[in-house]
Design an enzyme around this catalytic site. Structure first.
Site, short mmCIF file in Angstrom:
data_model
loop_
_atom_site.label_atom_id
_atom_site.label_comp_id
_atom_site.label_asym_id
_atom_site.label_seq_id
_atom_site.Cartn_x
_atom_site.Cartn_y
_atom_site.Cartn_z
N ASP A 169 4.23 1.67 10.15
CA ASP A 169 2.92 2.22 9.74
C ASP A 169 2.24 2.93 10.91
OD1 ASP A 169 2.10 1.98 7.10
OD2 ASP A 169 1.43 -0.11 7.33
N LYS B 29 8.25 3.87 -2.21
CA LYS B 29 8.75 3.75 -0.83
C LYS B 29 10.16 3.14 -0.85
CE LYS B 29 4.14 3.45 1.25
NZ LYS B 29 3.06 2.62 1.80
N GLN C 175 1.47 -3.86 2.67
CA GLN C 175 0.77 -2.83 1.89
C GLN C 175 -0.71 -3.16 1.82
OE1 GLN C 175 2.13 0.01 0.82
NE2 GLN C 175 0.36 0.75 -0.26
N1 GUN Z 1 -2.10 1.67 1.56
C1 GUN Z 1 -2.37 2.99 1.39
N2 GUN Z 1 -1.76 3.74 2.35
C2 GUN Z 1 -1.11 2.85 3.16
C3 GUN Z 1 -0.31 3.00 4.32
O1 GUN Z 1 -0.07 4.11 4.84
N3 GUN Z 1 0.18 1.85 4.85
C4 GUN Z 1 -0.07 0.61 4.33
N4 GUN Z 1 0.45 -0.46 4.93
N5 GUN Z 1 -0.81 0.44 3.23
C5 GUN Z 1 -1.32 1.55 2.66
#
Ligand code: GUN
Length: 288
Positions: free
Chosen positions: A119, A52, A96
């Site tokens: 998100d 990311k 996360q």
């Molecule tokens: N862990 C796996 N996918 C995601 C996501 O889309 N957002 C977040 N914050 N954590 C994740």
């Protein structure tokens, strides 16, 4: 042989667009900035957050991963989150997931201000989906948004289509079901307790596999016409440790019309969607 709908050609076009929007924002004195809170050393989370960050930097945005120890106290974690939530130079913020066990009772989606919620997990943003918003300018959950972008680029209209979404998570299954409904699809949300799953999948024009079980969907779930569209949201490892999706891709490749691959499919588009959400959030905050 099915068409393989890869993310790369779709994402390239969006990346170019996002880079342009990012440089326009910078000219207006706004450097789009994403902060990611990562707790512990959960291996997939370390890889996802690194990817990311790399993506945000590739479009010219700033991204910092704030690493906290696996055993961080609830107080320290919440203080870190509050500091970033208040910081006006931070346009996008998320934690996360998954959280370590001792913090798993905290609903982090509600602690990130809705305008920074890249998100798309905040109740205010999710409500827009409930209310029928198609989400073009909203902060939508990233994986559902990525799936919709892929279908749009493939020229697939959802109007009047039947869709089986397998999985009812807050990150994928539920928001994707709502979003597809808002585009006039008829969605059946299935899960581990659905008793007639094969019947539902066989009668669906589109099947979305988001259950987190390696190669769970095979040709036995498909009808014989070979006309179905398969969207694979899974990121798993098979018994040989090889990365694979929720669909047994080899088994279905001659029995469907279109399929998204793993890797190089929905997972990549999820990060692209996060980039789109960051630029939307920064633009909205600049305009305020
Ligand atoms: N862990 C796996 N996918 C995601 C996501 O889309 N957002 C977040 N914050 N954590 C994740």
């Amino acid at each position: 042989m099915a068409t393989v709908l890869k993310a790369a050609p779709i994402s390239q076009q969006i990346v170019d667009d996002l880079a342009k929007q990012c440089s326009l924002l910078k000219k207006d004195g706004c450097i789009p900035c994403l902060k990611v809170i990562l707790i512990g050393e959960h291996a997939p989370s370390v890889i996802y957050t690194r990817n990311k960050k790399k993506f945000m930097e590739s479009i010219g945005a700033e991204c910092e991963i704030i690493k906290l120890a696996e055993d961080v106290s609830e107080e320290n974690f919440l203080n870190t989150l509050k500091t970033q939530a208040k910081d006006k130079s931070v346009h996008g913020l998320f934690v996360q997931l998954p959280l370590p066990k001792h913090l798993s009772h905290i609903d982090v989606g509600q602690l990130v201000p809705p305008e920074k919620d890249v998100d798309g997990f905040h109740a205010q943003n999710l409500y827009k989906l409930m209310a029928g918003d198609k989400g073009e300018n909203a902060l939508l959950p990233c994986t559902p948004k990525g799936v919709m972008t892929m279908l749009k680029h493939a020229g697939v209209s959802l109007e009047g289509k039947s869709v089986a979404v397998i999985g009812r998570s807050l990150i994928v299954g539920k928001p994707l079901s709502l979003l597809m409904t808002n585009y006039n699809a008829t969605v059946t949300m299935c899960h581990s307790k659905t008793s007639n799953l094969k019947q539902v999948t066989k009668s669906s024009d589109i099947i979305v596999a988001a259950i987190g079980r390696a190669k769970f969907i095979n040709s036995e779930f498909l009808r014989s016409e070979g006309d179905q569209i398969l969207i694979d949201v899974g990121i798993n490892h098979d018994s040989d440790g090889i990365l694979c999706g929720d669909i047994d891709q080899n088994d279905v490749e001659n029995k469907c019309a279109l399929i998204t691959p793993v890797p190089g499919g929905v997972g990549k588009m999820t990060i692209v969607s996060l980039g789109q959400n960051l630029i939307t959030a920064a633009t909205n905050q600049l305009e305020k």
